[in-house]
Motif scaffolding. Structure first.
Motif, mmCIF file in Angstrom:
data_model
loop_
_atom_site.group_PDB
_atom_site.id
_atom_site.type_symbol
_atom_site.label_atom_id
_atom_site.label_comp_id
_atom_site.label_asym_id
_atom_site.label_seq_id
_atom_site.Cartn_x
_atom_site.Cartn_y
_atom_site.Cartn_z
ATOM 1 N N ASP A 1 0.847 -1.177 0.000
ATOM 2 C CA ASP A 1 0.000 0.000 0.000
ATOM 3 C C ASP A 1 0.891 1.237 0.000
ATOM 4 N N THR A 2 0.712 2.129 -0.965
ATOM 5 C CA THR A 2 1.600 3.273 -1.168
ATOM 6 C C THR A 2 0.929 4.565 -0.719
ATOM 7 N N PRO A 3 1.681 5.657 -0.615
ATOM 8 C CA PRO A 3 1.102 6.933 -0.181
ATOM 9 C C PRO A 3 0.029 7.439 -1.140
ATOM 10 N N GLY A 4 -0.865 8.271 -0.603
ATOM 11 C CA GLY A 4 -1.926 8.844 -1.429
ATOM 12 C C GLY A 4 -1.391 9.803 -2.473
ATOM 13 N N GLN A 5 -0.276 10.483 -2.176
ATOM 14 C CA GLN A 5 0.351 11.364 -3.165
ATOM 15 C C GLN A 5 1.148 10.483 -4.126
ATOM 16 N N ILE A 6 0.526 10.133 -5.215
ATOM 17 C CA ILE A 6 1.114 9.139 -6.120
ATOM 18 C C ILE A 6 2.439 9.599 -6.696
ATOM 19 N N GLU A 7 2.568 10.906 -6.956
ATOM 20 C CA GLU A 7 3.801 11.402 -7.560
ATOM 21 C C GLU A 7 4.986 11.244 -6.616
ATOM 22 N N VAL A 8 4.721 11.213 -5.306
ATOM 23 C CA VAL A 8 5.797 11.040 -4.327
ATOM 24 C C VAL A 8 6.467 9.684 -4.506
ATOM 25 N N PHE A 9 5.689 8.668 -4.813
ATOM 26 C CA PHE A 9 6.237 7.323 -4.954
ATOM 27 C C PHE A 9 6.720 7.048 -6.371
ATOM 28 N N THR A 10 5.957 7.479 -7.368
ATOM 29 C CA THR A 10 6.282 7.102 -8.742
ATOM 30 C C THR A 10 7.447 7.900 -9.325
ATOM 31 N N TRP A 11 7.668 9.130 -8.853
ATOM 32 C CA TRP A 11 8.696 9.964 -9.465
ATOM 33 C C TRP A 11 9.854 10.271 -8.530
ATOM 34 N N SER A 12 9.910 9.637 -7.382
ATOM 35 C CA SER A 12 11.024 9.849 -6.468
ATOM 36 C C SER A 12 12.049 8.732 -6.626
ATOM 37 N N ALA A 13 13.261 9.017 -6.163
ATOM 38 C CA ALA A 13 14.324 8.007 -6.252
ATOM 39 C C ALA A 13 13.994 6.792 -5.397
ATOM 40 N N SER A 14 13.391 7.024 -4.229
ATOM 41 C CA SER A 14 13.063 5.902 -3.352
ATOM 42 C C SER A 14 12.040 4.973 -3.992
ATOM 43 N N GLY A 15 11.060 5.545 -4.703
ATOM 44 C CA GLY A 15 10.078 4.706 -5.384
ATOM 45 C C GLY A 15 10.718 3.812 -6.421
ATOM 46 N N SER A 16 11.659 4.354 -7.189
ATOM 47 C CA SER A 16 12.363 3.539 -8.191
ATOM 48 C C SER A 16 13.212 2.463 -7.538
ATOM 49 N N ILE A 17 13.865 2.800 -6.417
ATOM 50 C CA ILE A 17 14.702 1.817 -5.726
ATOM 51 C C ILE A 17 13.852 0.665 -5.218
ATOM 52 N N ILE A 18 12.717 0.989 -4.608
ATOM 53 C CA ILE A 18 11.847 -0.052 -4.065
ATOM 54 C C ILE A 18 11.291 -0.929 -5.184
ATOM 55 N N THR A 19 10.814 -0.310 -6.256
ATOM 56 C CA THR A 19 10.235 -1.068 -7.364
ATOM 57 C C THR A 19 11.272 -1.970 -8.032
#
Length: 380
Positions: free
Chosen positions: A137-155
């Motif tokens: 389950d990811t944060p409601g601010q989708i851009e925070v996860f999809t366009w951040s470095a941490s989101g790419s690292i996790i994915t």
């Protein structure tokens, strides 16, 4: 922390002896790996409610999932979690310590969590044969996860270790306008091409508005064109053009209508997830292994070239001793030699000049002769 199970060519039995592993068992173990579902979506699209419904659905079928919460700002989650980012990072403390706002606090919290995500990966790898699905389950601010470095690292970390599927959740009731619908499709398309992972589009809240109109717009350009003309907005021409561009995206997109409240469409959703998992195993995984192999090969070649250059430099480098040039002193008098300066090269651009010192008696004789020559010149 226990080390994750690894697939080696040998294994140790109860008596402590090593024995070869059956390749068929290894292949079967890989097929039984859990599928990671990363749930993304705009704020208010119903991600958390959807995860809760999936959790209840799987429990009813005796398949409890492994759940990971990646939202550091949520107060409560309506389902039990196995890994919770709030246990590692305190969202409010991060905001206070770094002087950040809500979105900046979420980004920084995810970045801090990403530095320890390798530990979460070990937990997941250790338990992935005991679970069929791992839910994120990811944060409601989708851009925070999809366009951040941490989101790419996790994915990328998840995709390199186990089958991973991106689940994009959209609010069907908010997409009845063709322009809003197109905005969601463009965002979904951007996430697909950024992650390059199997993708499932979930049209949530079909208990409010059926998703049939959206499916019609995706498969019938004329139907979408009529809806755009009825909208009467200056964005109509741009929206129509974008719909033509996304035609290829629609053809290969797995679309499912779901209600997170009633549970409608979950059977179709998991059928789409199984298809996406097969796509991962047959298309993404081999391509990823090729990229890793190519990257390692290029790295080895670079190291080999650097080593070869170093060897050549060592072979071509000769140590030249510093020797002064011989000076012909046959035509130089002893007095001239005494006052001849001696030049020493300290640096290439700095030349220091010093006078060679002789004995005190020689210096007195030299001064006396110089004084006599001065008097004789004065009398002349």
């Amino acid at each position: 922390m226990d080390k994750p199970q690894s697939f080696n060519s040998t294994e140790t039995n109860a008596s402590g002896n090593e024995q070869p592993i059956n390749q068929e068992d290894t292949a079967s173990a890989k097929e039984n790996m859990a599928t990671c579902l990363i749930c993304l979506g705009m704020a208010g699209s119903g991600k958390t409610t959807f995860v809760q419904r999936i959790n209840a659905y799987l429990h009813s079928r005796q398949l409890p999932p492994y759940i990971v919460n990646l939202d550091p700002a949520v107060h409560e989650v309506p389902f039990p979690t196995n890994i919770d980012i709030r246990d590692t990072v305190k969202y409010k403390e991060v905001m206070k310590q770094y002087g950040l706002g809500p979105n900046g606090g979420i980004v920084t919290s995810l970045n801090l969590f990403a530095t320890r995500f390798d530990q979460a990966i070990k937990f997941i790898e250790k338990k992935q044969h005991d679970y069929k699905y791992v839910l994120f389950d990811t944060p409601g601010q989708i851009e925070v996860f999809t366009w951040s470095a941490s989101g790419s690292i996790i994915t990328d970390s998840l995709a390199s270790s186990c089958p991973t599927v991106i689940v994009y959740i959209m609010d069907t009731s908010r997409c009845t306008s063709p322009i809003t619908f197109m905005s969601n499709m463009l965002y979904a398309c951007s996430i697909l091409y950024k992650s390059r992972l199997p993708f499932v589009l979930v049209m949530n809240k079909v208990d409010i508005v059926s998703h049939d109109f959206a499916v019609e717009w995706m498969t019938n350009f004329e139907s979408f064109q009529e809806a755009v003309e009825e909208e009467g907005s200056y964005m109509a021409n741009l929206t129509s053009s974008m719909n033509l561009v996304l035609d290829e995206f629609y053809n290969n997109l797995k679309t499912v209508g779901v209600s997170a409240v009633t549970g409608e469409g979950l059977d179709e959703f998991f059928a789409a997830v199984d298809s996406a998992r097969e796509e991962y195993l047959t298309q993404y995984k081999p391509e990823y292994e090729k990229l890793v192999e190519k990257k390692n090969q290029l790295r080895s070649e670079d190291q080999r070239e650097e080593l070869q250059k170093l060897k050549q430099d060592l072979q071509n480098t000769d140590v030249v001793p510093m020797q002064s040039q011989p000076v012909n002193t046959s035509n130089i008098s002893e007095a001239t030699m005494r006052k001849r300066p001696h030049v020493t090269f300290a640096d290439d651009d700095d030349i220091q000049e010093t006078t060679t010192l002789s004995d005190p008696e020689d210096e007195n004789l030299y001064e006396e002769e110089s004084f006599k020559r001065f008097l004789s010149n004065a009398e002349a």
